[in-house]
Design a protein around this motif. Structure first.
Motif, short mmCIF file in Angstrom:
data_model
loop_
_atom_site.label_atom_id
_atom_site.label_comp_id
_atom_site.label_asym_id
_atom_site.label_seq_id
_atom_site.Cartn_x
_atom_site.Cartn_y
_atom_site.Cartn_z
N ARG A 1 0.82 -1.21 0.00
CA ARG A 1 0.00 0.00 0.00
C ARG A 1 0.86 1.27 0.00
N THR A 2 2.16 1.12 0.27
CA THR A 2 3.14 2.22 0.24
C THR A 2 2.88 3.33 1.28
N TYR A 3 2.14 3.01 2.33
CA TYR A 3 2.10 3.88 3.51
C TYR A 3 2.09 2.97 4.72
N ASP A 4 2.39 3.55 5.88
CA ASP A 4 2.30 2.74 7.10
C ASP A 4 1.27 3.34 8.04
N ARG A 5 1.13 2.71 9.19
CA ARG A 5 0.11 3.13 10.15
C ARG A 5 0.27 4.61 10.52
N GLU A 6 1.53 5.03 10.74
CA GLU A 6 1.77 6.41 11.17
C GLU A 6 1.36 7.40 10.07
N TRP A 7 1.71 7.06 8.85
CA TRP A 7 1.36 7.93 7.72
C TRP A 7 -0.16 8.09 7.63
N TYR A 8 -0.87 6.95 7.74
CA TYR A 8 -2.34 7.00 7.64
C TYR A 8 -2.92 7.89 8.75
N ILE A 9 -2.38 7.72 9.97
CA ILE A 9 -2.88 8.52 11.09
C ILE A 9 -2.59 10.01 10.85
N ASN A 10 -1.44 10.30 10.26
CA ASN A 10 -1.10 11.68 9.93
C ASN A 10 -2.14 12.27 8.96
N ARG A 11 -2.56 11.48 7.98
CA ARG A 11 -3.56 11.97 7.01
C ARG A 11 -4.92 12.19 7.70
N ILE A 12 -5.26 11.28 8.62
CA ILE A 12 -6.53 11.44 9.36
C ILE A 12 -6.47 12.72 10.19
N ASP A 13 -5.34 12.92 10.86
CA ASP A 13 -5.19 14.12 11.69
C ASP A 13 -5.30 15.39 10.83
N ALA A 14 -4.73 15.33 9.62
CA ALA A 14 -4.79 16.50 8.72
C ALA A 14 -6.25 16.77 8.33
N ILE A 15 -7.00 15.71 8.04
CA ILE A 15 -8.43 15.89 7.69
C ILE A 15 -9.17 16.54 8.86
N ARG A 16 -8.93 16.02 10.05
CA ARG A 16 -9.64 16.55 11.24
C ARG A 16 -9.27 18.01 11.49
N ARG A 17 -8.00 18.35 11.20
CA ARG A 17 -7.52 19.72 11.46
C ARG A 17 -8.06 20.70 10.41
N ILE A 18 -8.00 20.28 9.12
CA ILE A 18 -8.32 21.22 8.04
C ILE A 18 -9.83 21.27 7.76
N ILE A 19 -10.50 20.12 7.93
CA ILE A 19 -11.96 20.09 7.67
C ILE A 19 -12.66 19.54 8.92
N PRO A 20 -12.78 20.35 9.96
CA PRO A 20 -13.42 19.81 11.18
C PRO A 20 -14.83 19.31 10.85
N GLY A 21 -15.18 18.14 11.40
CA GLY A 21 -16.53 17.61 11.16
C GLY A 21 -16.63 16.80 9.89
N CYS A 22 -15.52 16.63 9.16
CA CYS A 22 -15.57 15.87 7.91
C CYS A 22 -15.85 14.39 8.21
N ALA A 23 -16.79 13.79 7.47
CA ALA A 23 -17.05 12.36 7.64
C ALA A 23 -15.96 11.57 6.91
#
Ligand code: SAM
Ligand code: SF4
Length: 487
Positions: A323-345
């Motif tokens: 998949r070319t990402y690891d757990r930490e990378w995925y969590i980083n992307r989730i955190d970015a979504i939560r930070r930039i688009i609060p309330g995003c599903a």
């Protein structure tokens, strides 16, 4: 009354096997009838519209009864073994019709056709024509070949074909939501996945043809488009022309070129009208950029909903999956979504029981679900697909009962989180695009909120499907919010 057809999911179980019916093209009737049914993801349903449009131009009328048809097509999916079994069983049901009408042409299209190629003709004597996803323009010739008494196969994959000039006619949708294909194929080689073999190399469609198609849909009353691709974040179009909406660059030859990336494309579609909702699928965790997230945050009509398949929460398994990402990378992307688009599903895809997965590694997937608290998830047991990297390299060594137990565990967890996510909306006013009457009652409307949750509320005569309504969410089931219009 409008029949409710909600193309809400990229793989919508309720649409499997659905037949497509188009209005006949005026002045073009060759007296022959086409029956076409589709399986798999939204991309396949969108391709069937292209196929039907190509044949409508040649005078074919569509029918929803295969017993009445001169040409019977089945557009197939190969993603898991059970998808293929379903198609084989369906072909058996066409046998009786072919006995009654020996001139009937039976064709297999899509991913299974591409995977099995001419072998399909040997395995299923009933089949006359086998056509891969990039060869649909050749269908009129292939049908002619079969009319002449031969079997016909075209499974050539292309590096260019995007069917950009074919504007599919959409008839058995609700006239409000439409899928628009923005790219084809996939260049990722996830080790479990058959798509790169059945749909070929990734290629992006001309953005101006995409915008034109979306504009036309909006002018015809559609109010929501879902931009489709296997990995929308790697959308890229390079044109040697200028356009003020997108950034310009000079290449080595000094030629000014215009690069349209996915963030630019989203913006171009969002600018068609603030009343056109824009959705997209599927995002890839390795490619989704902050630029895309900021674009979503900037435009109210780009929906706050991202489908970000994780597949596994364990880094070793993700590596085996390529998949070319690891757990930490995925969590980083989730955190970015939560930070930039609060309330995003956020929704996801998960595979349980991939090769060598241990119980502890499975628990990493469970803990990822606890971390993200997804709004929705599509969950599958690993199904080995012939020819994939995983099939070549690793043993499918997790017993089916273990795969199933792990699946049941994450399904139960997801049900809890889906319910909790809906509960968070209670007491809040939702902007809902009315899609039609609720499945259960003609006195209720239903539609989706920005975050893609289904909302049901009593019909109010002043509102019609295709309009937006503000609905106060008052209660929920595990999958639906219920409330009333507030003005
Ligand atoms: N391109 C998208 C992505 O990368 O997430 C989705 C492609 S696939 C059509 C949809 C989902 O099917 C995948 O995300 C994966 O969870 C599942 N899938 C694909 N191959 C599978 C396999 N061999 N066994 C089980 N599930 C599979
Ligand atoms: Fe398959 Fe991976 Fe491509 Fe998705 S990104 S279609 S899972 S190869």
């Amino acid at each position: 009354m409008i029949d409710l057809v909600i193309p809400d999911k990229v793989h919508d179980e309720s649409r499997q096997g659905e037949a497509l019916v188009l209005e006949p093209v005026a002045g073009k009737n060759n007296g022959r009838k086409l029956y076409i049914e589709s399986y798999g993801c939204a991309m396949n349903f969108s391709d069937s519209e292209i196929v039907a449009s190509i044949l409508a131009e040649k005078g074919f009328e569509t029918t929803n009864d295969f017993n009445n048809a001169d040409v019977v097509f089945i557009n197939t999916c190969s993603i898991r073994e059970n998808a293929e079994v379903r198609v084989r069983n369906r072909l058996k049901e066409f046998k009786g019709a072919k006995v009654k009408n020996p001139g009937m042409v039976v064709g297999v299209l899509g991913c299974m056709a591409e995977r099995l190629k001419a072998k399909f003709l040997e395995e299923e004597k009933l089949v006359d024509v086998v056509v891969g996803p990039d060869a649909y323009r050749d269908l009129p010739n292939l049908i002619e070949q079969v009319d002449g008494g031969q079997k016909a196969v075209n499974v050539l994959l292309s590096r260019e074909e995007t069917y950009a000039d074919i504007n599919p006619v959409r008839l058995n949708t609700n006239g409000i939501n439409a899928f628009v294909s923005i790219m084809r194929g996939c260049d990722n080689m996830c080790s479990f996945c058959v798509v790169p073999f059945t749909r070929g190399r990734e290629r992006s469609r001309d953005p101006f043809s995409i915008v034109n198609e979306c504009k036309e849909l909006f002018d015809n009353g559609y109010r929501e488009v879902t931009l489709l691709g296997q990995n929308v974040d790697s959308y890229k179009w390079v044109a040697e022309s200028q356009n003020s909406e997108v950034k310009n660059q000079n290449d080595e030859r000094g030629v000014e070129s215009t690069i349209v990336n996915f963030a630019n494309l989203l913006e171009m579609v969002a600018l068609i009208s603030p009343d056109l909702r824009v959705r997209f699928s599927t995002s890839h965790p390795k490619d989704i950029t902050d630029e895309v997230l900021y674009t979503i945050a900037k435009y109210d009509n780009i929906c706050n909903y991202i489908h970000l398949p994780v597949q596994s929460g364990n880094s070793r398994i993700l590596e085996l999956m390529n998949r070319t990402y690891d757990r930490e990378w995925y969590i980083n992307r989730i955190d970015a979504i939560r930070r930039i688009i609060p309330g995003c599903a956020i929704s996801t895809d998960v595979i349980t029981g991939f090769c060598t997965e241990t119980d502890e590694e499975h628990q990493d997937t469970v803990s990822m679900m606890d971390y993200v608290q997804y709004d929705f998830a599509y969950m599958f047991m690993y199904s080995e697909r012939p020819g994939t990297l995983a099939a070549k390299r690793y043993a499918d060594d997790i017993p089916e009962d273990v795969k199933l137990k792990r699946l049941q565990e994450i399904v139960a967890k997801q049900q809890q989180y889906s319910y909790t996510r809906l509960q968070e909306q209670i007491g809040k006013v939702q902007k809902v695009l009315i899609e039609g009457f609720s499945k259960k009652s003609v006195t209720d409307y239903c539609g989706r909120n920005d975050q893609n949750a289904m909302v049901v509320f009593p019909v109010n005569e002043r509102y019609k499907p295709g309009q937006y309504a503000y609905v106060l969410a008052e209660r929920s089931t595990t999958a639906t919010l219920m409330g009333r219009i507030v003005e």
